[in-house]
Write an enzyme that holds these catalytic residues in place. Structure first.
Site, PDB file in Angstrom:
ATOM      1  N   HIS A   1       0.793  -1.234   0.000  1.00 38.96           N
ATOM      2  CA  HIS A   1       0.000   0.000   0.000  1.00 38.96           C
ATOM      3  C   HIS A   1       0.824   1.281   0.000  1.00 38.96           C
ATOM      4  O   HIS A   1       0.266   2.368  -0.006  1.00 38.96           O
ATOM      5  CB  HIS A   1      -0.947   0.030   1.204  1.00 38.96           C
ATOM      6  CG  HIS A   1      -0.252   0.247   2.520  1.00 38.96           C
ATOM      7  ND1 HIS A   1       0.323  -0.770   3.234  1.00 38.96           N
ATOM      8  CD2 HIS A   1      -0.027   1.373   3.243  1.00 38.96           C
ATOM      9  CE1 HIS A   1       0.852  -0.291   4.347  1.00 38.96           C
ATOM     10  NE2 HIS A   1       0.669   1.014   4.377  1.00 38.96           N
TER      11      HIS A   1
HETATM   12  C1  UD1 Z   1      -2.221   5.498   5.898  1.00 38.00           C
HETATM   13  C2  UD1 Z   1      -0.928   6.042   6.495  1.00 38.00           C
HETATM   14  C3  UD1 Z   1       0.171   5.015   6.321  1.00 38.00           C
HETATM   15  C4  UD1 Z   1      -0.222   3.669   6.876  1.00 38.00           C
HETATM   16  C5  UD1 Z   1      -1.558   3.228   6.294  1.00 38.00           C
HETATM   17  C6  UD1 Z   1      -1.982   1.991   7.006  1.00 38.00           C
HETATM   18  C7  UD1 Z   1      -0.702   8.473   6.332  1.00 38.00           C
HETATM   19  C8  UD1 Z   1       0.007   9.572   5.646  1.00 38.00           C
HETATM   20  N1  UD1 Z   1      -0.517   7.245   5.810  1.00 38.00           N
HETATM   21  O1  UD1 Z   1      -2.010   5.337   4.512  1.00 38.00           O
HETATM   22  O2  UD1 Z   1       1.333   5.462   7.008  1.00 38.00           O
HETATM   23  O3  UD1 Z   1       0.772   2.737   6.566  1.00 38.00           O
HETATM   24  O4  UD1 Z   1      -2.538   4.256   6.511  1.00 38.00           O
HETATM   25  O5  UD1 Z   1      -3.013   1.308   6.412  1.00 38.00           O
HETATM   26  O6  UD1 Z   1      -1.383   8.699   7.299  1.00 38.00           O
HETATM   27  N2  UD1 Z   1      -9.411   4.281   1.873  1.00 38.00           N
HETATM   28  C9  UD1 Z   1     -10.574   3.567   1.816  1.00 38.00           C
HETATM   29  N3  UD1 Z   1     -11.139   3.167   2.994  1.00 38.00           N
HETATM   30  C10 UD1 Z   1     -10.628   3.444   4.219  1.00 38.00           C
HETATM   31  C11 UD1 Z   1      -9.438   4.195   4.255  1.00 38.00           C
HETATM   32  C12 UD1 Z   1      -8.845   4.601   3.072  1.00 38.00           C
HETATM   33  O7  UD1 Z   1     -11.082   3.282   0.750  1.00 38.00           O
HETATM   34  O8  UD1 Z   1     -11.202   3.043   5.237  1.00 38.00           O
HETATM   35  C13 UD1 Z   1      -8.769   4.690   0.595  1.00 38.00           C
HETATM   36  C14 UD1 Z   1      -9.190   6.078   0.133  1.00 38.00           C
HETATM   37  O9  UD1 Z   1      -9.260   6.063  -1.251  1.00 38.00           O
HETATM   38  C15 UD1 Z   1      -8.003   6.932   0.556  1.00 38.00           C
HETATM   39  C16 UD1 Z   1      -6.829   5.971   0.412  1.00 38.00           C
HETATM   40  O10 UD1 Z   1      -7.353   4.702   0.777  1.00 38.00           O
HETATM   41  O11 UD1 Z   1      -7.855   8.080  -0.226  1.00 38.00           O
HETATM   42  C17 UD1 Z   1      -5.642   6.321   1.267  1.00 38.00           C
HETATM   43  O12 UD1 Z   1      -6.031   6.457   2.658  1.00 38.00           O
HETATM   44  P1  UD1 Z   1      -5.140   7.366   3.649  1.00 38.00           P
HETATM   45  O13 UD1 Z   1      -5.637   7.214   5.033  1.00 38.00           O
HETATM   46  O14 UD1 Z   1      -5.032   8.737   3.122  1.00 38.00           O
HETATM   47  O15 UD1 Z   1      -3.697   6.772   3.511  1.00 38.00           O
HETATM   48  P2  UD1 Z   1      -3.229   5.259   3.521  1.00 38.00           P
HETATM   49  O16 UD1 Z   1      -2.642   4.958   2.191  1.00 38.00           O
HETATM   50  O17 UD1 Z   1      -4.318   4.405   4.042  1.00 38.00           O
HETATM   51  N1  UDP Z   2      -3.658  -5.989   9.057  1.00 36.13           N
HETATM   52  C1  UDP Z   2      -4.904  -6.615   9.142  1.00 36.13           C
HETATM   53  N2  UDP Z   2      -5.521  -7.019   7.989  1.00 36.13           N
HETATM   54  C2  UDP Z   2      -4.964  -6.851   6.767  1.00 36.13           C
HETATM   55  C3  UDP Z   2      -3.697  -6.222   6.686  1.00 36.13           C
HETATM   56  C4  UDP Z   2      -3.075  -5.784   7.841  1.00 36.13           C
HETATM   57  O1  UDP Z   2      -5.423  -6.809  10.233  1.00 36.13           O
HETATM   58  O2  UDP Z   2      -5.579  -7.245   5.770  1.00 36.13           O
HETATM   59  C5  UDP Z   2      -3.038  -5.513  10.309  1.00 36.13           C
HETATM   60  C6  UDP Z   2      -1.649  -6.057  10.605  1.00 36.13           C
HETATM   61  O3  UDP Z   2      -1.624  -6.391  11.956  1.00 36.13           O
HETATM   62  C7  UDP Z   2      -0.753  -4.880  10.340  1.00 36.13           C
HETATM   63  C8  UDP Z   2      -1.649  -3.711  10.715  1.00 36.13           C
HETATM   64  O4  UDP Z   2      -2.910  -4.109  10.227  1.00 36.13           O
HETATM   65  O5  UDP Z   2       0.414  -4.886  11.116  1.00 36.13           O
HETATM   66  C9  UDP Z   2      -1.268  -2.370  10.121  1.00 36.13           C
HETATM   67  O6  UDP Z   2      -0.956  -2.575   8.816  1.00 36.13           O
HETATM   68  P1  UDP Z   2      -0.728  -1.546   7.674  1.00 36.13           P
HETATM   69  O7  UDP Z   2       0.135  -2.297   6.740  1.00 36.13           O
HETATM   70  O8  UDP Z   2      -2.023  -1.026   7.184  1.00 36.13           O
HETATM   71  O9  UDP Z   2       0.024  -0.277   8.293  1.00 36.13           O
HETATM   72  P2  UDP Z   2       1.559   0.089   8.534  1.00 36.13           P
HETATM   73  O10 UDP Z   2       2.029  -0.765   9.645  1.00 36.13           O
HETATM   74  O11 UDP Z   2       2.297  -0.141   7.257  1.00 36.13           O
HETATM   75  O12 UDP Z   2       1.538   1.528   8.856  1.00 36.13           O
END
Ligand code: UD1
Ligand code: UDP
Length: 364
Positions: free
Chosen positions: A206
């Site tokens: 991601h």
């Molecule tokens: C965020 C964090 C990242 C973390 C990740 C964990 C920041 C800058 N980044 O990235 O460090 O590793 O979360 O998962 O805070 N979206 C959905 N449903 C949701 C949430 C998000 O569809 O419930 C989609 C939306 O299109 C959104 C995109 O995911 O624009 C990105 O979500 P966002 O929270 O901005 O950043 P992540 O890539 O999730």
């Molecule tokens: N995780 C989960 N389901 C998934 C993928 C991840 O429960 O399908 C959990 C897992 O424990 C992971 C945590 O979510 O360590 C956070 O993961 P993510 O990769 O979103 O965030 P990051 O640690 O990279 O910020």
């Protein structure tokens, strides 16, 4: 003296397994706790499922900020938190990890002269192209209590001039959650549910560096298909890159099983039963280190080098990924391995103790 109010700010998936043990341990202290969910993540599988499965109390407040650009999202969290903090006057704000909700809460607390504690302080990738690195630097600079998961983090904070009295080596609360729940990780049940037979690897992807730019996505598809030529790849896909990956043909390989994000218990069951993991996640590098599952991290750097020195992790490029997977599949799994110091299931209680000391309260 009135009961001090501790406000925990969470918002994105990785925050929840980190906050769970801190909330539980601090409930044994004479403090009032308020749990804020910013709403940064909102899909059931990115948010609510963690509360259900990990027994986290439901958030007292959900700010409902949702998705947006960095500026829009961070600002929306700040505006809403400022109002809340002014009204509730917390004695301490606790922030987790490195997401936009984390830095937003730190900034608001600092401007209102409210002290904050940063859980997972001091991690550094030294890569300012990662939004998380910016968030970490700002959050650490503004925090009164820097709660670290590894000794390299202590060194980074020292190099940045942080006074040693502010730094507390407490261990890893994410691993508290893993160790507490590991008896529930049932690989056979998850694979049966998903209809997966035989050996497989798990992948999560991601990071913007892998899934945002179409040229990177094209390279990623090539690299992952070369892995899928060798073994089934099960990918609980984060919503961020889904559309771009699908468009680039990522799903179009008989051995690629692309599914929605899984609940924590199911995800960890899937990982535990896998031959290896290919990921760009921070948390997954840590979890595989404890489970002893080989982890190939598809990134040029990691802010968690302890998972390489004391764990199963190695950094790989897209170019060498397929060869590295072949090597891992040909190598018998180590029976014993080192684990990082203080990743022992007690980080939550150490954090509660540090917070209790700071607020001048003792465990009830
Ligand atoms: C965020 C964090 C990242 C973390 C990740 C964990 C920041 C800058 N980044 O990235 O460090 O590793 O979360 O998962 O805070 N979206 C959905 N449903 C949701 C949430 C998000 O569809 O419930 C989609 C939306 O299109 C959104 C995109 O995911 O624009 C990105 O979500 P966002 O929270 O901005 O950043 P992540 O890539 O999730
Ligand atoms: N995780 C989960 N389901 C998934 C993928 C991840 O429960 O399908 C959990 C897992 O424990 C992971 C945590 O979510 O360590 C956070 O993961 P993510 O990769 O979103 O965030 P990051 O640690 O990279 O910020």
């Amino acid at each position: 003296m009135s009961t001090p109010l501790v406000v925990h700010v969470t918002g994105a998936r990785p925050n929840f397994p980190k906050a769970a043990p801190v909330l539980a341990a601090l409930s044994e202290y004479p403090v009032e706790q308020l749990l804020v969910h910013t709403g940064q993540h909102y899909d059931d599988k990115m948010s609510d499922v963690f509360f259900r499965q990990l027994g986290i109390p439901l958030p007292d407040v959900n700010l409902g900020v949702g998705s947006g650009s960095h500026g829009a999202q961070t600002a929306a969290v700040m505006v809403a938190l400022e109002e809340l903090f002014v009204e509730r006057q917390p004695a301490l704000v606790v922030v987790y990890g490195d997401v936009n909700s984390t830095v937003a809460a730190s900034l608001v607390a600092a401007k209102l002269l409210i002290p904050s504690a940063h859980v997972e302080a001091g991690l550094r990738s030294f890569d300012l192209t990662m939004p998380e690195e910016v968030n970490r630097l700002v959050t650490d600079r503004l925090s009164s209590l820097l709660l670290t998961t590894s000794t390299d983090a202590i060194a980074h904070l020292g190099n940045e001039g942080v006074h040693p009295d502010k730094i507390h080596f407490v261990g890893n609360p994410m691993i508290d959650t893993l160790l507490k729940n590991q008896d529930r990780f049932d690989s056979a049940a998850v694979t049966a549910e998903l209809g997966i037979e035989g050996d497989y690897i798990v992948s999560t992807l991601h990071r913007p560096g892998n899934v945002d730019d179409p040229a990177d996505v094209a390279e990623l598809v090539k690299a992952m298909h070369a892995v899928a030529d060798q073994i089934r790849v099960v990918i609980p896909l984060h919503p961020r890159g889904r559309a771009r990956l699908q468009e680039a043909g990522f799903f179009d390989h008989a051995n690629m099983t692309v599914i929605d994000p899984l609940g924590y218990i199911e995800f960890m069951g899937l990982v535990r039963g896998s031959r290896a993991v290919v990921t760009d996640s921070g948390g997954v590098q840590e979890e595989t280190t404890i489970l002893g599952v080989p982890c190939l991290t598809l990134r040029p750097n990691t802010e968690r080098p302890v998972t390489i020195t004391h764990g199963t992790n190695q950094l790989v490029t897209r170019e060498v990924l397929a060869d590295k997977v072949a090597q891992v599949l040909a190598t018998p799994r180590a029976e014993t391995w080192k684990t990082p110091p203080l990743w022992d299931g007690h980080a939550g209680s150490r954090i509660a103790e540090v917070i209790g000391d700071y607020l001048g309260v003792v465990q009830a």
